[in-house]
Design a protein around this motif. Structure first.
Motif, PDB file in Angstrom:
ATOM      1  N   GLY A 152     -14.500  -2.967 -39.162  1.00  0.00           N
ATOM      2  CA  GLY A 152     -14.606  -3.223 -37.731  1.00  0.00           C
ATOM      3  C   GLY A 152     -14.943  -4.680 -37.501  1.00  0.00           C
ATOM      4  N   SER A 153     -16.159  -4.922 -37.012  1.00  0.00           N
ATOM      5  CA  SER A 153     -16.605  -6.299 -36.786  1.00  0.00           C
ATOM      6  C   SER A 153     -17.699  -6.710 -37.760  1.00  0.00           C
ATOM      7  CB  SER A 153     -17.116  -6.438 -35.349  1.00  0.00           C
ATOM      8  OG  SER A 153     -16.053  -6.264 -34.459  1.00  0.00           O
ATOM      9  N   ASP A 154     -17.961  -5.885 -38.759  1.00  0.00           N
ATOM     10  CA  ASP A 154     -18.998  -6.195 -39.744  1.00  0.00           C
ATOM     11  C   ASP A 154     -18.395  -6.870 -40.977  1.00  0.00           C
ATOM     12  OD1 ASP A 154     -21.019  -5.010 -38.196  1.00  0.00           O
ATOM     13  OD2 ASP A 154     -20.595  -3.031 -39.043  1.00  0.00           O
ATOM     14  N   ILE A 155     -18.977  -7.985 -41.363  1.00  0.00           N
ATOM     15  CA  ILE A 155     -18.577  -8.680 -42.576  1.00  0.00           C
ATOM     16  C   ILE A 155     -19.378  -8.046 -43.710  1.00  0.00           C
ATOM     17  CG2 ILE A 155     -18.347 -10.909 -43.744  1.00  0.00           C
ATOM     18  CD1 ILE A 155     -16.867 -10.585 -40.948  1.00  0.00           C
ATOM     19  N   LEU A 156     -18.710  -7.375 -44.629  1.00  0.00           N
ATOM     20  CA  LEU A 156     -19.398  -6.655 -45.695  1.00  0.00           C
ATOM     21  C   LEU A 156     -19.644  -7.521 -46.925  1.00  0.00           C
ATOM     22  CD1 LEU A 156     -17.384  -3.326 -45.465  1.00  0.00           C
ATOM     23  CD2 LEU A 156     -19.556  -3.898 -44.352  1.00  0.00           C
ATOM     24  N   ALA A 157     -18.658  -8.300 -47.298  1.00  0.00           N
ATOM     25  CA  ALA A 157     -18.782  -9.129 -48.494  1.00  0.00           C
ATOM     26  C   ALA A 157     -17.716 -10.214 -48.459  1.00  0.00           C
ATOM     27  CB  ALA A 157     -18.621  -8.281 -49.752  1.00  0.00           C
ATOM     28  N   SER A 158     -17.968 -11.266 -49.217  1.00  0.00           N
ATOM     29  CA  SER A 158     -16.969 -12.318 -49.346  1.00  0.00           C
ATOM     30  C   SER A 158     -17.108 -12.938 -50.731  1.00  0.00           C
ATOM     31  CB  SER A 158     -17.136 -13.387 -48.263  1.00  0.00           C
ATOM     32  OG  SER A 158     -18.343 -14.088 -48.431  1.00  0.00           O
ATOM     33  N   SER A 159     -16.005 -13.427 -51.233  1.00  0.00           N
ATOM     34  CA  SER A 159     -16.040 -14.145 -52.498  1.00  0.00           C
ATOM     35  C   SER A 159     -15.012 -15.254 -52.440  1.00  0.00           C
ATOM     36  CB  SER A 159     -15.760 -13.216 -53.686  1.00  0.00           C
ATOM     37  OG  SER A 159     -14.428 -12.745 -53.637  1.00  0.00           O
ATOM     38  N   VAL A 160     -15.288 -16.298 -53.196  1.00  0.00           N
ATOM     39  CA  VAL A 160     -14.389 -17.446 -53.236  1.00  0.00           C
ATOM     40  C   VAL A 160     -14.440 -18.033 -54.638  1.00  0.00           C
ATOM     41  CG1 VAL A 160     -16.142 -19.061 -52.391  1.00  0.00           C
ATOM     42  CG2 VAL A 160     -13.748 -19.573 -52.047  1.00  0.00           C
ATOM     43  N   GLN A 161     -13.292 -18.469 -55.094  1.00  0.00           N
ATOM     44  CA  GLN A 161     -13.222 -19.172 -56.376  1.00  0.00           C
ATOM     45  C   GLN A 161     -12.052 -20.135 -56.340  1.00  0.00           C
ATOM     46  OE1 GLN A 161     -12.650 -16.513 -59.645  1.00  0.00           O
ATOM     47  NE2 GLN A 161     -10.540 -16.077 -59.150  1.00  0.00           N
ATOM     48  N   VAL A 162     -12.096 -21.082 -57.229  1.00  0.00           N
ATOM     49  CA  VAL A 162     -11.008 -22.043 -57.371  1.00  0.00           C
ATOM     50  C   VAL A 162     -10.370 -21.782 -58.725  1.00  0.00           C
ATOM     51  CG1 VAL A 162     -10.409 -24.484 -57.487  1.00  0.00           C
ATOM     52  CG2 VAL A 162     -12.202 -23.725 -55.923  1.00  0.00           C
ATOM     53  N   VAL A 163      -9.048 -21.695 -58.743  1.00  0.00           N
ATOM     54  CA  VAL A 163      -8.335 -21.486 -60.001  1.00  0.00           C
ATOM     55  C   VAL A 163      -7.334 -22.620 -60.200  1.00  0.00           C
ATOM     56  CG1 VAL A 163      -8.610 -18.978 -59.976  1.00  0.00           C
ATOM     57  CG2 VAL A 163      -6.594 -19.985 -58.939  1.00  0.00           C
ATOM     58  N   PRO A 164      -7.064 -22.949 -61.453  1.00  0.00           N
ATOM     59  CA  PRO A 164      -6.085 -24.019 -61.695  1.00  0.00           C
ATOM     60  C   PRO A 164      -4.673 -23.528 -61.424  1.00  0.00           C
ATOM     61  CG  PRO A 164      -6.800 -23.059 -63.763  1.00  0.00           C
ATOM     62  CD  PRO A 164      -7.623 -22.407 -62.677  1.00  0.00           C
ATOM     63  N   LEU A 165      -3.787 -24.455 -61.173  1.00  0.00           N
ATOM     64  CA  LEU A 165      -2.379 -24.115 -61.090  1.00  0.00           C
ATOM     65  C   LEU A 165      -1.923 -23.677 -62.478  1.00  0.00           C
ATOM     66  CD1 LEU A 165      -0.977 -26.995 -58.856  1.00  0.00           C
ATOM     67  CD2 LEU A 165      -1.519 -24.655 -58.182  1.00  0.00           C
ATOM     68  N   PRO A 166      -0.868 -22.878 -62.575  1.00  0.00           N
ATOM     69  CA  PRO A 166      -0.392 -22.472 -63.899  1.00  0.00           C
ATOM     70  C   PRO A 166      -0.169 -23.693 -64.795  1.00  0.00           C
ATOM     71  CG  PRO A 166       0.753 -21.240 -62.193  1.00  0.00           C
ATOM     72  CD  PRO A 166      -0.069 -22.297 -61.494  1.00  0.00           C
ATOM     73  N   GLY A 167      -0.735 -23.616 -65.978  1.00  0.00           N
ATOM     74  CA  GLY A 167      -0.634 -24.714 -66.934  1.00  0.00           C
ATOM     75  C   GLY A 167      -1.637 -25.826 -66.697  1.00  0.00           C
ATOM     76  N   GLY A 168      -2.445 -25.715 -65.637  1.00  0.00           N
ATOM     77  CA  GLY A 168      -3.422 -26.753 -65.324  1.00  0.00           C
ATOM     78  C   GLY A 168      -4.802 -26.407 -65.827  1.00  0.00           C
ATOM     79  N   ARG A 169      -5.768 -27.198 -65.411  1.00  0.00           N
ATOM     80  CA  ARG A 169      -7.150 -26.987 -65.797  1.00  0.00           C
ATOM     81  C   ARG A 169      -8.066 -27.428 -64.675  1.00  0.00           C
ATOM     82  NH1 ARG A 169      -8.848 -31.401 -70.158  1.00  0.00           N
ATOM     83  NH2 ARG A 169     -10.889 -30.787 -69.481  1.00  0.00           N
ATOM     84  N   LEU A 170      -9.319 -27.062 -64.800  1.00  0.00           N
ATOM     85  CA  LEU A 170     -10.319 -27.491 -63.832  1.00  0.00           C
ATOM     86  C   LEU A 170     -11.274 -28.450 -64.530  1.00  0.00           C
ATOM     87  CD1 LEU A 170     -10.908 -24.125 -61.929  1.00  0.00           C
ATOM     88  CD2 LEU A 170      -9.507 -26.060 -61.255  1.00  0.00           C
ATOM     89  N   CYS A 171     -12.563 -28.370 -64.212  1.00  0.00           N
ATOM     90  CA  CYS A 171     -13.543 -29.351 -64.677  1.00  0.00           C
ATOM     91  C   CYS A 171     -14.280 -28.899 -65.935  1.00  0.00           C
ATOM     92  CB  CYS A 171     -14.553 -29.620 -63.575  1.00  0.00           C
ATOM     93  SG  CYS A 171     -13.821 -30.225 -62.060  1.00  0.00           S
ATOM     94  N   HIS A 172     -13.572 -28.542 -66.963  1.00  0.00           N
ATOM     95  CA  HIS A 172     -14.208 -28.194 -68.217  1.00  0.00           C
ATOM     96  C   HIS A 172     -13.239 -28.509 -69.348  1.00  0.00           C
ATOM     97  CE1 HIS A 172     -11.812 -24.477 -68.185  1.00  0.00           C
ATOM     98  NE2 HIS A 172     -12.146 -24.389 -66.919  1.00  0.00           N
ATOM     99  N   ARG A 173     -13.767 -28.564 -70.537  1.00  0.00           N
ATOM    100  CA  ARG A 173     -12.938 -28.884 -71.706  1.00  0.00           C
ATOM    101  C   ARG A 173     -11.960 -27.791 -72.004  1.00  0.00           C
ATOM    102  NH1 ARG A 173     -16.591 -32.176 -76.048  1.00  0.00           N
ATOM    103  NH2 ARG A 173     -16.042 -34.160 -75.186  1.00  0.00           N
TER     104      ARG A 173
END
Length: 173
Positions: A152-173
């Motif tokens: 209805g009008s109740d926000i129950l939960a939310s999640s967010v993450q960042v993922v690399p593009l295929p074949g890419g990487r983020l901020c780790h080795r």
């Protein structure tokens, strides 16, 4: 005075590459020119300053902040669109909403994936943070994934993450 100079100078020298990588890295969504108002709203909800280098975010206070922001936007949307519910607002913003059960009382899951630019930043050190490794200093093309569960009008939960593009990487080795 000499001690102050020594302390300040110590914060600027990182002779060992392992020390630099050891303090690396947190991830920050750096998408500044979003395009539409709807996209800007979603990016603002997803732009948190406490992503881990792998793109995950587990801070509960970030989720609480995001829920309040969604609730404020929903209240404004409902004033302009009487009778609308949470899924209507989130669909208006560009999210895909799917009921999770058979009845109207069951929660609805809304999801979106947005192409963004991410930046790697040092995890620690407010005054003299360790430098970010050379290979991570340029913006990284990535995808911001966001899921919001509403009833209805109740926000129950939310999640967010960042993922690399295929074949890419983020901020780790």
């Amino acid at each position: 005075m000499a001690l102050l100079v020594a302390v300040l100078g110590a914060g600027c020298t990182y002779p060992d590459d392992e020390l630099v990588w050891g303090n690396c890295c947190a991830l920050k969504v750096a998408d500044e020119t979003s395009g539409s108002k709807q996209r800007e709203t979603l990016i603002a909800w997803g732009r948190v300053n406490n992503f881990q280098g792998d793109g995950t975010n587990s801070w509960n206070n970030t989720q609480a902040w995001r829920s309040r922001q969604i609730g404020l936007g929903l209240a404004d949307f409902r004033k302009a669109h009487p009778g609308s519910q949470g899924p209507d607002y989130l669909a208006h913003l560009g999210m895909t909403c799917t009921p999770s059960g058979g009845s109207k009382a069951d929660p609805t899951r809304c999801e979106v994936e947005l192409s963004v630019w991410a930046r790697c930043v040092a995890k620690l050190g407010m005054l003299f943070p360790a430098p970010v490794p050379e290979e991570l200093r340029k913006p990284i093309a990535a995808v911001l994934q966001m899921t919001i569960d509403v009833s209805g009008s109740d926000i129950l939960a939310s999640s967010v993450q960042v993922v690399p593009l295929p074949g890419g990487r983020l901020c780790h080795r």
